[in-house]
Design a protein around this motif. Structure first.
Motif, PDB file in Angstrom:
ATOM      1  N   THR A   1       0.843  -1.206   0.000  1.00 28.54           N
ATOM      2  CA  THR A   1       0.000   0.000   0.000  1.00 28.54           C
ATOM      3  C   THR A   1       0.871   1.246   0.000  1.00 28.54           C
ATOM      4  OG1 THR A   1      -0.140  -0.265   2.393  1.00 28.54           O
ATOM      5  CG2 THR A   1      -2.012  -1.031   1.119  1.00 28.54           C
TER       6      THR A   1
ATOM      7  N   LYS B   1       0.229   2.056  13.237  1.00 32.70           N
ATOM      8  CA  LYS B   1       1.181   1.038  12.792  1.00 32.70           C
ATOM      9  C   LYS B   1       2.321   0.860  13.798  1.00 32.70           C
ATOM     10  CE  LYS B   1       1.975   0.853   8.285  1.00 32.70           C
ATOM     11  NZ  LYS B   1       2.553   1.253   7.003  1.00 32.70           N
TER      12      LYS B   1
ATOM     13  N   TRP C   1      -5.445  -6.304   6.291  1.00 36.39           N
ATOM     14  CA  TRP C   1      -4.483  -5.227   6.003  1.00 36.39           C
ATOM     15  C   TRP C   1      -3.062  -5.811   5.918  1.00 36.39           C
ATOM     16  CZ3 TRP C   1      -1.855  -1.952  10.156  1.00 36.39           C
ATOM     17  CH2 TRP C   1      -1.114  -0.922   9.575  1.00 36.39           C
TER      18      TRP C   1
ATOM     19  N   ARG D   1      -7.778  -3.638  -4.496  1.00 35.17           N
ATOM     20  CA  ARG D   1      -8.337  -2.700  -3.519  1.00 35.17           C
ATOM     21  C   ARG D   1      -8.354  -1.297  -4.107  1.00 35.17           C
ATOM     22  NH1 ARG D   1      -5.667  -0.464   1.940  1.00 35.17           N
ATOM     23  NH2 ARG D   1      -4.844   1.004   0.404  1.00 35.17           N
TER      24      ARG D   1
HETATM   25  N1  GLU Z   1      -3.559   1.936   5.976  1.00 31.76           N
HETATM   26  C1  GLU Z   1      -3.395   2.623   4.742  1.00 31.76           C
HETATM   27  C2  GLU Z   1      -3.544   1.651   3.603  1.00 31.76           C
HETATM   28  O1  GLU Z   1      -3.817   0.499   3.812  1.00 31.76           O
HETATM   29  C3  GLU Z   1      -2.155   3.463   4.655  1.00 31.76           C
HETATM   30  C4  GLU Z   1      -0.914   2.783   4.161  1.00 31.76           C
HETATM   31  C5  GLU Z   1      -0.456   1.772   5.156  1.00 31.76           C
HETATM   32  O2  GLU Z   1      -0.004   2.174   6.205  1.00 31.76           O
HETATM   33  O3  GLU Z   1      -0.635   0.586   4.853  1.00 31.76           O
HETATM   34  O4  GLU Z   1      -3.417   2.074   2.475  1.00 31.76           O
END
Ligand code: GLU
Ligand code: PMP
Length: 418
Positions: free
Chosen positions: A16, A102, A132, A393
């Motif tokens: 991501t 995070k 995620w 996504r």
């Molecule tokens: N949580 C968001 C996403 O999944 C931001 C990027 C990340 O930290 O993964 O795009």
């Protein structure tokens, strides 16, 4: 030439973050890319929140602070979680504040897993997938083993209590829950969560070390009719539930880097203090003048009204993008109930060829071709695990005009496939 540590050399980069960076770099080089990769609201941080940080900065709040945050802010978060989420037994001492959800996830996972365990055991993370992209790599970095629990569009991407009961064993260390979810927009109802909590409670003799890690970072972005519910409010599991949240999504504060975790009870306090020990060797406290901004965001009614306006905008965008996707043959999509992502199944397009002659045989190949040939950035689903390999996504945290522009390009691209 020397080498990298094996742990880091084998760490999977965040797709991501990588795709978002790539879309931004292309835009900076003059390519008209429409970005749907970033999981961040396009709104600006509410003005009173900014002002609180500016005032604290000007007042000289510029020094080191207590590692896990100053007590007034930790108390304000405990109050929020008590009053809004009904989590029992929380005080400021049960709260850890870190540099984003995070970071707090990273710290808490490292307080739970070991690279080696007594009796050659390897702790397991029970991870409902698609999930995620950061949970699994962080768990593996900490020495844990990820056990994927498959979900499908047919079950609305939710695990069942029976599935959980089967997965639980003496090595189970963490059950990850994320409602509303990234990437599926799934929400568990209160009844669903109570049923999962019951299984965790009933299997406590089999898996005495199991902790529920509930990532509630999208709690304010709900529009599908299912109210948000915190599993940490269920008394039987409250003291083994770590609730994770942050300011990024609800208050449009992704760049501020503020996240927090909470766990009630005696062990909760021990756990949060351990997070502090680890954080004290990593980053110490978060930026000193942002604590005032957290308190402002959590208490100012005008800010709450802005959060509601943002929620309504996301609801409208969810409808818009679902309508546009429904017009694209070969693409099917479960309606999201929260967060700001759709996760369509694009496997109906596999086997076809793009105008430039690229064979689409995976979500990754489709995303690459879309970026290269149609200048739209979506995230391929492989790294979300499970059936994610058939999905892409799309973040709709952007304007309606951009959604329409991106969907026009996507539809035209699909139409051009042979
Ligand atoms: N949580 C968001 C996403 O999944 C931001 C990027 C990340 O930290 O993964 O795009
Ligand atoms: N959890 C989930 C499910 C997310 O999508 C994100 C977005 N990056 C985070 C946690 C962490 O967000 P942040 O680090 O910006 O608080």
């Amino acid at each position: 030439m020397t080498t990298l540590s094996r742990r880091v050399a084998s760490l999977k980069p965040s797709i991501t973050v990588a795709l978002n960076n790539r879309a931004k770099a292309l835009q900076a080089s003059g390519v008209d890319v429409l970005g749907f990769a970033a999981g961040e609201p396009d709104f600006d941080t509410p003005q009173p929140v900014k002002q609180a940080a500016i005032d604290a900065l000007l007042a000289g709040q510029t020094k080191y602070m207590p590692t896990l945050g100053d007590m007034p802010t930790r108390d304000a978060i405990a109050k929020k979680l008590t009053e809004e989420n009904h989590i029992p037994g929380l005080t400021g001492s049960h709260i850890a504040i870190g540099a984003g959800g995070k970071h707090v996830l990273f710290t808490s996972i490292h307080c739970l897993f070991d690279t080696t365990c007594p009796g050659d055991r390897q702790w397991e993370m029970l991870l409902p997938v698609p999930a995620w992209v950061s949970y699994a790599p962080i768990c593996e970095l900490a020495g844990g083993k990820v056990v994927e629990m498959d979900t499908t569009p047919d079950t609305g991407f939710r695990i069942t209590p029976e599935q959980l009961r089967k997965a639980i064993n003496p090595n189970s260390r963490v059950l990850v829950l994320n409602s509303p979810s990234n990437p599926c927009g799934t929400m568990y109802t209160e009844a669903d969560l109570r049923a999962l909590a019951k299984v965790v409670h009933e299997t406590r003799d089999i898996a005495p070390d199991l902790v529920i890690l509930t990532d509630e970072i999208y709690e304010k972005i709900v529009y599908g009719g299912v109210p948000h519910f915190s599993i940490g409010s269920v008394p039987e599991v409250a003291e083994r539930t770590l609730t994770l949240n942050g300011m990024s999504k609800a208050y449009a504060m992704t760049g501020w880097r503020i996240g927090y975790a909470a766990m009630p009870g005696d062990f909760g306090k021990t756990f949060i203090n351990a997070m502090g020990t680890l954080q004290g060797q990593m980053s110490t406290n978060i930026t000193s003048f942002t604590y005032a901004a957290i308190r402002e965001a959590l208490s100012n009614k005008a800010v709450a009204a802005e959060v509601e306006t943002m929620r309504q905008a996301f609801a409208t965008r969810a409808k818009l993008i679902m309508g546009r996707l429904a017009e694209i043959p070969g693409v099917t999509c479960v309606e999201p109930q929260g967060a700001f992502y759709v996760f369509p199944d694009v496997s109906g397009l596999f086997g076809r060829t793009t105008p430039k002659g690229v064979k689409i045989d995976s979500a990754l190949a489709l995303s690459e071709a879309l970026l290269d040939e149609a200048h739209v950035a979506f995230v391929p689903g492989e790294d979300f695990g499970g059936c994610g390999k058939n999905h892409i996504r799309i973040s709709f945290a952007c304007s309606e005009a951009q959604i329409n522009g991106g969907m026009d390009r996507f539809a035209k691209f699909v139409d051009s496939l042979r």
